[in-house]
Design a protein around this motif. Structure first.
Motif, PDB file in Angstrom:
ATOM      1  N   THR A  83       0.843  -1.201   0.000  1.00 45.01           N
ATOM      2  CA  THR A  83       0.000   0.000   0.000  1.00 45.01           C
ATOM      3  C   THR A  83       0.876   1.249   0.000  1.00 45.01           C
ATOM      4  O   THR A  83       1.802   1.363   0.796  1.00 45.01           O
ATOM      5  CB  THR A  83      -0.918  -0.001   1.237  1.00 45.01           C
ATOM      6  N   LEU A  84       0.568   2.164  -0.911  1.00 54.00           N
ATOM      7  CA  LEU A  84       1.386   3.367  -1.063  1.00 54.00           C
ATOM      8  C   LEU A  84       1.175   4.351   0.084  1.00 54.00           C
ATOM      9  O   LEU A  84       2.101   5.032   0.515  1.00 54.00           O
ATOM     10  CB  LEU A  84       1.053   4.034  -2.400  1.00 54.00           C
ATOM     11  N   TYR A  85      -0.063   4.414   0.578  1.00 56.06           N
ATOM     12  CA  TYR A  85      -0.374   5.317   1.695  1.00 56.06           C
ATOM     13  C   TYR A  85      -0.987   4.496   2.833  1.00 56.06           C
ATOM     14  O   TYR A  85      -2.219   4.460   2.975  1.00 56.06           O
ATOM     15  CB  TYR A  85      -1.357   6.412   1.254  1.00 56.06           C
ATOM     16  N   PRO A  86      -0.164   3.833   3.653  1.00 61.13           N
ATOM     17  CA  PRO A  86      -0.706   2.982   4.721  1.00 61.13           C
ATOM     18  C   PRO A  86      -1.607   3.783   5.668  1.00 61.13           C
ATOM     19  O   PRO A  86      -1.268   4.881   6.094  1.00 61.13           O
ATOM     20  CB  PRO A  86       0.556   2.495   5.455  1.00 61.13           C
ATOM     21  N   GLY A  87      -2.769   3.202   5.962  1.00 58.05           N
ATOM     22  CA  GLY A  87      -3.703   3.849   6.879  1.00 58.05           C
ATOM     23  C   GLY A  87      -4.650   4.837   6.215  1.00 58.05           C
ATOM     24  O   GLY A  87      -5.443   5.486   6.909  1.00 58.05           O
ATOM     25  N   TYR A  88      -4.595   4.934   4.874  1.00 61.87           N
ATOM     26  CA  TYR A  88      -5.459   5.894   4.176  1.00 61.87           C
ATOM     27  C   TYR A  88      -5.986   5.289   2.879  1.00 61.87           C
ATOM     28  O   TYR A  88      -5.291   4.513   2.218  1.00 61.87           O
ATOM     29  CB  TYR A  88      -4.697   7.174   3.811  1.00 61.87           C
ATOM     30  N   ILE A  89      -7.216   5.664   2.530  1.00 59.95           N
ATOM     31  CA  ILE A  89      -7.702   5.419   1.170  1.00 59.95           C
ATOM     32  C   ILE A  89      -8.281   6.741   0.663  1.00 59.95           C
ATOM     33  O   ILE A  89      -8.524   7.667   1.445  1.00 59.95           O
ATOM     34  CB  ILE A  89      -8.751   4.276   1.083  1.00 59.95           C
ATOM     35  N   LEU A  90      -8.486   6.829  -0.643  1.00 57.81           N
ATOM     36  CA  LEU A  90      -8.899   8.079  -1.271  1.00 57.81           C
ATOM     37  C   LEU A  90     -10.249   7.908  -1.943  1.00 57.81           C
ATOM     38  O   LEU A  90     -10.543   6.838  -2.485  1.00 57.81           O
ATOM     39  CB  LEU A  90      -7.854   8.491  -2.315  1.00 57.81           C
ATOM     40  N   LEU A  91     -11.057   8.950  -1.865  1.00 58.86           N
ATOM     41  CA  LEU A  91     -12.388   8.885  -2.466  1.00 58.86           C
ATOM     42  C   LEU A  91     -12.593  10.124  -3.336  1.00 58.86           C
ATOM     43  O   LEU A  91     -12.365  11.247  -2.888  1.00 58.86           O
ATOM     44  CB  LEU A  91     -13.450   8.808  -1.361  1.00 58.86           C
ATOM     45  N   GLU A  92     -13.001   9.881  -4.578  1.00 59.06           N
ATOM     46  CA  GLU A  92     -13.306  10.983  -5.499  1.00 59.06           C
ATOM     47  C   GLU A  92     -14.816  11.109  -5.605  1.00 59.06           C
ATOM     48  O   GLU A  92     -15.512  10.125  -5.884  1.00 59.06           O
ATOM     49  CB  GLU A  92     -12.703  10.714  -6.879  1.00 59.06           C
TER      50      GLU A  92
END
Length: 204
Positions: A83-92
């Motif tokens: 995972t590139l950003y551990p602990g985060y996901i992105l929403l558009e």
């Protein structure tokens, strides 16, 4: 003569009306804080909620950026996703369409902690979005890397080549070329050896 022209014109194919093209919608990116290690599972759960509750006109996509990395396990290179950003996901979401009801429902998904902005989800600035996608492009261009970077002074085990099964100390690290200089004791004498990342593994 004029009748013939009119008749010929009437026989020409009539062009079909083209469907109007909807103007592109402005979207905003939001950051969701989640339990580390559960990012991909949470993305799947939110995607399922979007489908079940028909939020597709509001939520454009949910993103969990990953990079492909090699890990050396038992002397073998194993391809994994990290995972590139551990602990985060992105929403558009479409600008103005991330309603309180949708945000509340997403916050109630298992292992979601909160949105950036907590009770009032805050969209990323354009500069932050550009930086985020710049990092993703950079990772994509670099191709597959190694998951565990080596540091000077640590002890590693050589798993390939003439010094197979020897332990040594990392003296130099060339991350760009994925090479190490490892000092190995042979018959009591310290001997520097240049090795590829794939020829060594970390000692747990």
């Amino acid at each position: 003569m004029m009748d013939e022209v009119i008749e010929n014109q009437n026989s020409l194919p009539v062009p079909e009306e083209t469907a109007p093209v909807a103007p592109p919608q402005d979207t905003k990116w939001y950051v969701i804080r989640v339990v580390s290690g559960k990012e991909r599972k949470i993305k799947e759960l939110i995607d399922r909620e979007v489908k079940i509750y028909n939020w597709s006109k509001s939520v454009v996509q949910v993103l969990c950026p990953v990079e492909k990395v090699f890990k050396v396990v038992a002397g073998k290179k194993v391809l994994r996703e990290k995972t590139l950003y551990p602990g985060y996901i992105l929403l558009e979401a479409v600008d103005g369409k991330l309603t309180d009801d949708i945000a509340h429902a997403i916050k109630n998904v298992s292992n979601v902690i909160h949105f950036l902005g907590k009770e009032n989800p805050t969209a990323l600035r354009k500069s932050e979005v550009n930086k985020m996608f710049g990092k993703m492009d950079e990772v994509s261009e670099q191709g597959i890397s190694y998951a565990d970077p080596y540091i000077m002074g640590e002890t590693v085990k050589i798993v390939d080549g003439p010094f197979n099964d020897f332990n040594g100390t990392v003296e130099e690290v060339n991350d760009e070329k994925k090479k190490l200089k490892v000092v190995v004791k042979i018959f009591g004498r310290a001997t520097p050896v240049e090795l590829n990342y794939s020829q060594v593994e970390k000692i747990a």
